[in-house]
Design an enzyme around this catalytic site. Structure first.
Site, mmCIF file in Angstrom:
data_model
loop_
_atom_site.group_PDB
_atom_site.id
_atom_site.type_symbol
_atom_site.label_atom_id
_atom_site.label_comp_id
_atom_site.label_asym_id
_atom_site.label_seq_id
_atom_site.Cartn_x
_atom_site.Cartn_y
_atom_site.Cartn_z
ATOM 1 N N ASP A 32 -2.044 3.499 6.155
ATOM 2 C CA ASP A 32 -1.502 4.808 6.949
ATOM 3 C C ASP A 32 -0.115 4.429 7.952
ATOM 4 O OD1 ASP A 32 -1.271 7.427 7.491
ATOM 5 O OD2 ASP A 32 -2.727 7.456 8.836
ATOM 6 N N ASN A 80 -2.659 14.486 -0.797
ATOM 7 C CA ASN A 80 -0.815 14.389 -0.775
ATOM 8 C C ASN A 80 0.061 15.342 -1.633
ATOM 9 O OD1 ASN A 80 -1.714 10.937 -0.351
ATOM 10 N ND2 ASN A 80 -1.518 12.303 1.214
ATOM 11 N N ARG A 200 -8.414 0.807 8.520
ATOM 12 C CA ARG A 200 -7.467 1.804 8.563
ATOM 13 C C ARG A 200 -6.247 1.513 9.457
ATOM 14 N NH1 ARG A 200 -7.612 8.240 7.796
ATOM 15 N NH2 ARG A 200 -5.486 8.673 8.179
HETATM 16 C C1 FPP Z 1 0.151 6.815 3.751
HETATM 17 O O1 FPP Z 1 1.380 7.124 5.103
HETATM 18 C C2 FPP Z 1 0.805 6.227 2.561
HETATM 19 C C3 FPP Z 1 0.762 6.889 1.547
HETATM 20 C C4 FPP Z 1 0.211 8.107 1.189
HETATM 21 C C5 FPP Z 1 1.219 6.173 0.490
HETATM 22 C C6 FPP Z 1 0.830 4.717 0.410
HETATM 23 C C7 FPP Z 1 1.503 4.122 -0.925
HETATM 24 C C8 FPP Z 1 1.915 2.786 -0.910
HETATM 25 C C9 FPP Z 1 1.950 1.920 0.087
HETATM 26 C C10 FPP Z 1 2.592 2.319 -2.283
HETATM 27 C C11 FPP Z 1 1.394 1.817 -2.887
HETATM 28 C C12 FPP Z 1 1.971 1.390 -4.397
HETATM 29 C C13 FPP Z 1 1.236 1.020 -5.640
HETATM 30 C C14 FPP Z 1 1.908 0.830 -6.781
HETATM 31 C C15 FPP Z 1 -0.294 1.024 -5.423
HETATM 32 P P1 FPP Z 1 1.833 8.467 5.536
HETATM 33 O O2 FPP Z 1 3.087 8.390 4.529
HETATM 34 O O3 FPP Z 1 0.811 9.343 5.479
HETATM 35 O O4 FPP Z 1 2.316 7.848 7.019
HETATM 36 P P2 FPP Z 1 2.344 8.863 8.243
HETATM 37 O O5 FPP Z 1 1.025 9.077 8.483
HETATM 38 O O6 FPP Z 1 3.062 8.171 9.124
HETATM 39 O O7 FPP Z 1 3.223 10.319 7.630
#
Ligand code: FPP
Length: 267
Positions: A32, A80, A200
């Site tokens: 996250d 998401n 997390r």
């Molecule tokens: C959460 O941060 C992250 C995600 C929803 C996406 C995670 C995906 C990757 C790291 C890519 C993985 C790739 C593969 C091929 C498995 P957020 O966007 O919710 O962050 P925020 O809470 O700060 O908005």
């Protein structure tokens, strides 16, 4: 270069504190903070996701090198889809590109890839690379890498309940036979040991619909570090913290029945 050397020494120091006999076999991670990481730098959120991939590669290799057996990451939740279409499309494309670029190397390292979740809504191009990656690596045995996409813990539990109801209805099983073992056998993670440790990042203290059944007894480690800044050092810290926990699974380790003083509760 100097910084790299310092970091490498810091990692070595921390690695020495890890008890190889008390490693979590299965680690689950809620990655996250990608969006916040980018926004704080005045960058589009996509930069955070892109950098998050490099971090994931480092953590995957670190957990395998340490001797852990399974890593499960939450890459895309059922919730998401509510993000702006552009971000959803970016993530789908990122999964596609990363898989295409990395699959050969992962295979060479004998890593088995498994996707957990409902793949139905994804475009065929992504589904095809997912199926071919799973098929290519299916006999690999040195490490299991689970990627949860369009995954939701409640949805998974409902799916199991439906399967068991159908089997009861058709007479394949007797409803009185339904127990934890049977329930486990219908989960998307069937055959995989439950995670001993959930990490997390970004300081949020929620499970967010991730592996609700499987995390029943997992130790939870919350790191304040945003996922794109997470690294081997932070990961080793999480494992050292896990190793300091007294895992009792609802029991008590050091107190025997004989030494229990019920008089302290009687008036
Ligand atoms: C959460 O941060 C992250 C995600 C929803 C996406 C995670 C995906 C990757 C790291 C890519 C993985 C790739 C593969 C091929 C498995 P957020 O966007 O919710 O962050 P925020 O809470 O700060 O908005």
């Amino acid at each position: 270069m100097v910084l790299e050397k310092i970091n490498s020494r810091k990692n070595d120091d921390l690695s020495k504190r890890i008890d190889k006999n008390k490693l979590p076999e299965h680690i689950a991670i809620i990655m996250d903070g990608n969006g916040r990481w980018a926004t704080r730098r005045g960058l589009p959120r996509s930069f955070g996701h892109k950098r998050g991939v490099s971090v994931l590669k480092e953590i995957l290799r670190t957990s395998k090198d340490l001797g852990c057996k399974v890593l499960t990451v939450y890459a895309f939740s059922t919730e998401n889809w509510a993000r702006p279409t552009k971000e959803v499309e970016y993530l789908i494309n990122l999964f596609n590109v990363v898989l295409r670029n990395e699959i050969e190397e992962l295979h060479q390292e004998s890593i088995k890839i498994k996707f957990i979740g409902d793949l139905t809504p994804f475009p065929d191009s992504l589904k095809n690379i997912i199926y071919s990656s799973e098929s290519l690596t299916k006999n690999n045995s040195s490490f299991l890498f689970n990627i949860c996409v369009n995954y939701g813990g409640r949805q998974e539990i409902v799916k199991v309940a439906k399967e068991l109801a159908l089997k009861s209805f058709s007479g394949e099983i007797n409803p009185s036979e339904v127990n934890e073992e049977l329930f486990n056998s219908e989960l998307l993670t069937q055959g995989i040991k439950d995670p001993e440790l959930l990490i997390r990042t970004s300081g949020e203290k929620r499970i967010s619909n991730f592996l609700l059944w499987q995390l029943a007894y997992s130790e939870i480690y919350i790191s304040d570090v945003l996922w794109p800044d997470f690294n081997k050092f932070e990961f080793l810290k999480a494992i050292i913290d896990y190793q300091s926990r007294d895992r009792r699974f609802g029991g008590i380790e050091s107190l025997s029945n004989e030494s229990f003083e019920d008089s302290q509760y009687s008036s």
